[in-house]
Design a protein around this motif. Structure first.
Motif, PDB file in Angstrom:
ATOM      1  N   ASN A 294       2.239   7.544   9.386  1.00 49.48           N
ATOM      2  CA  ASN A 294       3.247   8.343   8.669  1.00 49.48           C
ATOM      3  C   ASN A 294       3.812   9.437   9.560  1.00 49.48           C
TER       4      ASN A 294
ATOM      5  N   LEU B  25       2.042  11.186   0.279  1.00 50.37           N
ATOM      6  CA  LEU B  25       1.453  11.182   1.611  1.00 50.37           C
ATOM      7  C   LEU B  25       2.136  12.169   2.550  1.00 50.37           C
TER       8      LEU B  25
ATOM      9  N   GLY C 128       1.717   6.790  -1.303  1.00 50.11           N
ATOM     10  CA  GLY C 128       0.692   5.766  -1.361  1.00 50.11           C
ATOM     11  C   GLY C 128       0.665   5.135  -2.751  1.00 50.11           C
TER      12      GLY C 128
ATOM     13  N   ALA D 176       7.017   9.511   1.911  1.00 48.18           N
ATOM     14  CA  ALA D 176       6.019   8.438   1.945  1.00 48.18           C
ATOM     15  C   ALA D 176       5.058   8.636   0.775  1.00 48.18           C
TER      16      ALA D 176
ATOM     17  N   THR E  79       4.466   3.473  10.368  1.00 46.87           N
ATOM     18  CA  THR E  79       3.992   3.417   8.988  1.00 46.87           C
ATOM     19  C   THR E  79       2.489   3.602   8.853  1.00 46.87           C
TER      20      THR E  79
ATOM     21  N   ASP F 111      -1.512   6.684  -7.615  1.00 50.38           N
ATOM     22  CA  ASP F 111      -0.429   6.940  -6.666  1.00 50.38           C
ATOM     23  C   ASP F 111      -0.578   8.353  -6.116  1.00 50.38           C
TER      24      ASP F 111
ATOM     25  N   SER G 207       0.801  -1.225   0.000  1.00 46.11           N
ATOM     26  CA  SER G 207       0.000   0.000   0.000  1.00 46.11           C
ATOM     27  C   SER G 207       0.838   1.281   0.000  1.00 46.11           C
ATOM     28  N   LYS G 208       2.075   1.212   0.486  1.00 45.04           N
ATOM     29  CA  LYS G 208       2.906   2.418   0.589  1.00 45.04           C
ATOM     30  C   LYS G 208       4.357   2.072   0.321  1.00 45.04           C
TER      31      LYS G 208
END
Length: 405
Positions: A295, A256, A234, A232, A292, A253, A218-219
């Motif tokens: 964030n 973040l 996504g 970070a 995580t 995408d 996911s990240k």
């Protein structure tokens, strides 16, 4: 090159530690291994154009293999007994047969291949060509390059997401991250879907270098090594997936956060459960802890002089960090939230790797040209067990275990 390199020289530590015992006897006071079990560590030596093979059952040097010029990175095939070596100066990938421990093929790619990653199926690999601003796609069954795609300036690393859908490439020169669509391997159509397609680019990460992708794909988190931040991003959810149905915006995408850490973050170590990331901050002698899920940076803590590499134990409880300027490995107890000591190594420890059972931790000593073998548990706690010779400027370690039938 993307990571800090100090001047390298040969400095043999064996006699000084009283550990000169290379005739090869089975490890004492370690867990027994079944009959036919073999385990090897492969160390790429950038200054001697070789790969050193260490026998981790008998704790001895097995052999030295000649590869291409300036090997910089190793990758293990999860599905077959092969190791791959990126040879930056010669523009090639060496293929090592881990059963025979010999080089069996050489694959030509492009200028300065710096990093190679193998997909979860073991059928494909992706090479970041630092000197040609491109990414090569390799067919590992046929041992050849089948596709190439443009990336940003000086791509330093390439990582495939656990779900096999996204290739993440960090562009050191342009301070960006390129995200490519990848068609997952289909055994019914092994030759299809070899091309990769640029999906999006995220900029604003000077000196983009090391990266980790969460287990659920996911990240991605990227160390901005020319600054003091971690980016970070996504990753787009698969069309038709539960996440995409719940939130259509997750099908693209998206940036973040840019997280402030210490100076010159050069390496990211993720807990196996994906809950936290630990950042080695080379120029502030510290590591930063990132949650995580939220964030957020939980804190930045002193660890030792010039930290360059971290690794987390399989049970998520302990962080080990190689302090290149202190000739030691620092230990941080994640559960207790405090430093738990240090272990001396050879000169300039860098890359770290656990043995399969995690009873041993190996550190490539960049300056002294050897490998420190640390016993991770014992009556007196973690301690240096022995030091084995490698080559000039060892820079990467790969572990492969084989159970003979």
């Amino acid at each position: 090159m993307p990571t800090p390199h100090l001047s390298s020289f040969r400095f043999v530590m064996l006699a000084a530690f009283g550990l000169l015992n290379l005739s090869g006897c089975r490890r004492s006071s370690f867990p027994d291994v079944p009959a036919g079990y073999r385990e090897y560590a492969y160390i790429s030596n950038g200054g001697s154009n070789t790969v050193t093979v260490l026998d981790l059952v008998y704790l001895r040097q097995d052999r030295t293999l000649q590869v291409g010029a300036n090997p910089t990175n190793l990758a293990v095939n999860p599905a077959r007994n092969e190791i791959y070596v990126a040879n930056a100066q010669s523009g090639t990938i060496s293929v090592i047969d881990a059963e025979a421990n010999r080089v069996v093929a050489t694959i030509s790619v492009h200028r300065q291949p710096y990093f190679i990653a193998v997909d979860p199926t073991g059928h494909r690999a992706y090479v970041a060509n630092y000197g040609s601003n491109s990414v090569s796609v390799l067919d590992l069954d046929r041992r050849r390059e089948v596709s190439v795609a443009g990336a940003g300036e000086q791509p330093a690393q390439a990582h495939i997401s656990p779900d096999g859908r996204t290739l993440v490439v960090t562009n050191h020169g342009s301070g960006s991250v390129s995200l490519f669509d990848v068609t997952p391997y289909d055994s019914a159509k092994p030759s299809s879907g070899m091309a990769i397609h640029l999906r999006s680019t995220s900029s604003g990460c000077p000196g983009a270098a090391d990266t980790v992708i969460l287990p659920d794909s996911s990240k991605v988190f990227v160390a901005c090594s020319a600054g003091h931040q971690v980016m970070a991003v996504g990753l787009a959810a698969a069309p038709g997936s539960w996440a995409a149905k719940q939130n259509p915006s997750l099908t693209t995408d998206h940036m973040l956060a840019l997280l402030d850490v210490g100076k010159t973050p050069v390496h990211l170590a993720m807990k196996p459960d994906g809950g936290e990331i630990f950042v080695s901050n080379f120029d502030s002698d510290s590591f930063s802890e990132i949650a995580t899920w939220t964030n957020e940076v939980g804190g930045t803590y002193s660890i030792g002089n010039r930290p360059v590499h971290g690794i987390v134990s399989r049970d998520n409880s302990m962080l080990w960090v190689s302090n290149q300027g202190a000739d030691s490995i620092g230990l941080y107890s994640i559960d207790d939230g405090k430093l738990a000591g240090s272990v001396r190594t050879g000169s300039g420890p860098g890359a770290l790797a656990f043995s399969e059972d995690e009873h041993l931790l190996l550190a490539a000593d960049t300056h002294s040209g050897d490998v420190a073998v640390v016993r991770t548990a014992g009556k007196q706690g973690p301690a240096l067990f022995t030091i084995l010779p490698a080559g000039i400027s060892p820079n990467s370690i790969a572990i492969k275990a084989i159970q003979e039938k």
